[in-house]
Design an enzyme around this catalytic site. Structure first.
Site, PDB file in Angstrom:
ATOM      1  N   GLY A 170     -35.774 -14.166 -81.931  1.00  0.00           N
ATOM      2  CA  GLY A 170     -35.670 -12.852 -81.197  1.00  0.00           C
ATOM      3  C   GLY A 170     -35.913 -13.042 -79.320  1.00  0.00           C
ATOM      4  O   GLY A 170     -35.120 -12.819 -78.676  1.00  0.00           O
ATOM      5  N   HIS A 171     -37.049 -14.107 -79.222  1.00  0.00           N
ATOM      6  CA  HIS A 171     -37.149 -14.533 -77.892  1.00  0.00           C
ATOM      7  C   HIS A 171     -35.816 -15.294 -77.272  1.00  0.00           C
ATOM      8  O   HIS A 171     -35.663 -14.933 -76.198  1.00  0.00           O
ATOM      9  CB  HIS A 171     -38.222 -15.575 -77.809  1.00  0.00           C
ATOM     10  N   GLY A 183     -44.953 -16.952 -76.181  1.00  0.00           N
ATOM     11  CA  GLY A 183     -44.895 -18.182 -76.570  1.00  0.00           C
ATOM     12  C   GLY A 183     -44.786 -18.061 -78.354  1.00  0.00           C
ATOM     13  O   GLY A 183     -44.625 -17.076 -78.814  1.00  0.00           O
ATOM     14  N   PHE A 184     -44.870 -19.172 -78.769  1.00  0.00           N
ATOM     15  CA  PHE A 184     -44.511 -19.391 -80.324  1.00  0.00           C
ATOM     16  C   PHE A 184     -43.243 -18.659 -80.696  1.00  0.00           C
ATOM     17  O   PHE A 184     -43.018 -17.949 -81.219  1.00  0.00           O
ATOM     18  CB  PHE A 184     -45.702 -18.873 -81.225  1.00  0.00           C
ATOM     19  N   HIS A 192     -39.258 -17.433 -81.409  1.00  0.00           N
ATOM     20  CA  HIS A 192     -38.590 -17.464 -82.480  1.00  0.00           C
ATOM     21  C   HIS A 192     -37.126 -16.757 -81.825  1.00  0.00           C
ATOM     22  O   HIS A 192     -36.863 -16.751 -80.630  1.00  0.00           O
ATOM     23  CB  HIS A 192     -39.223 -16.596 -83.536  1.00  0.00           C
ATOM     24  N   GLN A 217     -54.702  -8.138 -72.919  1.00  0.00           N
ATOM     25  CA  GLN A 217     -54.049  -6.903 -73.657  1.00  0.00           C
ATOM     26  C   GLN A 217     -54.707  -7.224 -75.117  1.00  0.00           C
ATOM     27  O   GLN A 217     -53.930  -6.259 -75.995  1.00  0.00           O
ATOM     28  CB  GLN A 217     -52.501  -7.291 -73.514  1.00  0.00           C
ATOM     29  N   GLU A 228     -36.458  -4.786 -77.379  1.00  0.00           N
ATOM     30  CA  GLU A 228     -36.749  -3.125 -77.874  1.00  0.00           C
ATOM     31  C   GLU A 228     -37.686  -3.312 -78.945  1.00  0.00           C
ATOM     32  O   GLU A 228     -38.164  -2.337 -79.399  1.00  0.00           O
ATOM     33  CB  GLU A 228     -35.402  -2.771 -78.391  1.00  0.00           C
TER      34      GLU A 228
HETATM   35  P1  AMP Z   1     -44.221 -11.685 -77.259  1.00  0.00           P
HETATM   36  O1  AMP Z   1     -44.076 -13.389 -77.385  1.00  0.00           O
HETATM   37  O2  AMP Z   1     -44.215 -11.121 -78.473  1.00  0.00           O
HETATM   38  O3  AMP Z   1     -45.091 -10.945 -76.348  1.00  0.00           O
HETATM   39  O4  AMP Z   1     -42.623 -11.034 -76.950  1.00  0.00           O
HETATM   40  C1  AMP Z   1     -42.095 -11.764 -75.859  1.00  0.00           C
HETATM   41  C2  AMP Z   1     -40.855 -10.654 -75.786  1.00  0.00           C
HETATM   42  O5  AMP Z   1     -40.038 -10.870 -76.663  1.00  0.00           O
HETATM   43  C3  AMP Z   1     -41.123  -9.116 -75.424  1.00  0.00           C
HETATM   44  O6  AMP Z   1     -40.055  -8.619 -74.858  1.00  0.00           O
HETATM   45  C4  AMP Z   1     -40.722  -8.671 -77.128  1.00  0.00           C
HETATM   46  O7  AMP Z   1     -40.359  -7.454 -77.145  1.00  0.00           O
HETATM   47  C5  AMP Z   1     -39.548  -9.539 -77.311  1.00  0.00           C
HETATM   48  N1  AMP Z   1     -39.394  -9.754 -78.766  1.00  0.00           N
HETATM   49  C6  AMP Z   1     -40.355  -9.814 -79.672  1.00  0.00           C
HETATM   50  N2  AMP Z   1     -39.870 -10.081 -81.004  1.00  0.00           N
HETATM   51  C7  AMP Z   1     -38.611  -9.715 -80.739  1.00  0.00           C
HETATM   52  C8  AMP Z   1     -37.759  -9.531 -81.615  1.00  0.00           C
HETATM   53  N3  AMP Z   1     -37.783  -9.646 -82.960  1.00  0.00           N
HETATM   54  N4  AMP Z   1     -36.302  -9.167 -81.189  1.00  0.00           N
HETATM   55  C9  AMP Z   1     -36.024  -9.184 -79.956  1.00  0.00           C
HETATM   56  N5  AMP Z   1     -37.038  -9.133 -78.955  1.00  0.00           N
HETATM   57  C10 AMP Z   1     -38.365  -9.574 -79.306  1.00  0.00           C
END
Ligand code: AMP
Length: 289
Positions: free
Chosen positions: A36-37, A31-32, A34, A64, A151
């Site tokens: 990238g998600h 969550g939260f 952006h 985790q 990635e």
């Molecule tokens: P998180 O919420 O940080 O656990 O991330 C969820 C998914 O989004 C994971 O597969 C991350 O690798 C991916 N993710 C996080 N930040 C980015 C980013 N800047 N660009 C692409 N994928 C991202």
């Protein structure tokens, strides 16, 4: 967009989709959200196709996080996340609480025994066990045809590809490229916790990766390249360097000599209390013909 709070609700939604022969693509997140998600949601939509369904999960997975890490202060804004997912045309979101996900009597864990110990696993010893276990649980609840991961978390992607292979899971794993801010900083939910001075310093990670990408084809050895990059990071007083590693991009085996195959450089640094990671694939010089 359907909002599921329990495993039973998620299973009911998935069963309905399956009855209509829809492919199901999963995007797990904490969550939260952006950009990238959201870029992963678009990849998921492209994989699902017109008849397929995309389901995101929002779950800040306690197992985790190491004791003393930022579980309690991890940023959360569920209402905003749901709006963003709706705007992307995501079909359903599974957003359970920890008590729904973990039975207090649970005793089974999933661990990629070698990959969990190296790189970030050295800094965060239980982290990848928590990731592998929760992702396996999400795969069993959702039973997706494909799942999308960024990635940005390069080692996490390797852990997931490994567990899918080792445990014979019939799930296609899709990696999405790193989304960056205009100044190169990799997008992260944790970036909002940087002070203005730390935020100004953090693009040094991307600058160091750029330097590495430029030097990689010159025939330089991995150990010398690593020293250059470490020096660049250490020149930024607000960066507390945690690790700089150059590994085989496929196996994540260590490399010391000249690069002969695609490699990956992985960085971890703290800015104040905020732990940031970044990486880039490096290509050796093409052999002259
Ligand atoms: P998180 O919420 O940080 O656990 O991330 C969820 C998914 O989004 C994971 O597969 C991350 O690798 C991916 N993710 C996080 N930040 C980015 C980013 N800047 N660009 C692409 N994928 C991202």
């Amino acid at each position: 967009m359907q909002i599921c709070r329990t495993k039973a609700e998620a299973r009911a939604v998935i069963n309905d989709w399956r009855a209509h022969r829809c492919d199901v693509v999963l995007v797990p997140t904490m969550g939260f959200l952006h950009e990238g998600h959201l870029s992963l949601m678009r990849l998921a939509r492209a994989r699902a196709g017109a008849n397929g369904k995309v389901i995101a999960t929002i779950f800040v997975n306690p197992t985790q996080f190491e004791p003393g890490e930022d579980l309690d202060s991890y940023p959360r804004d569920e209402a905003r996340d749901f709006d963003l997912l709706r705007a992307e045309g995501v079909d359903a979101v599974f957003a359970p609480d920890a008590a729904e996900v973990y039975d207090p009597k649970a005793q089974t864990i999933v661990e990629t025994t070698e990959l969990a110990k190296v790189l970030i696993g050295r800094l965060r010893p239980g982290h990848f066990r928590g990731v592998a276990t929760v992702v396996t649980k999400l795969f069993n609840i959702i039973r997706p045809d494909a799942a999308v991961f960024g990635e940005k978390d390069f080692q996490q992607l390797a852990v997931i590809r490994t567990l899918v292979r080792d445990l014979d899971m019939d799930i296609e794993i899709i990696g999405g490229p790193i989304a960056r801010e205009g100044d190169g900083l990799a997008m992260s939910s944790r970036n909002v916790r940087l002070s203005p001075a730390e935020r100004a310093a953090a693009p040094v990670l991307a600058q160091a990766l750029e330097q590495a990408a430029e030097m990689a084809p010159t025939g330089i050895t991995a150990s010398r390249l690593r020293s250059h990059v470490r020096a660049t990071l250490e020149a930024e007083p607000r960066a507390q360097v945690q690790s700089v590693d150059i590994r085989d991009a496929v196996t994540l085996d260590t490399i010391a000599g000249p690069l002969t195959r695609p490699a990956v450089i992985l960085l971890a640094a703290k800015f104040g209390q905020v732990f940031l990671i970044d990486n880039r694939v490096l290509h050796p010089a093409k052999e002259s013909t």
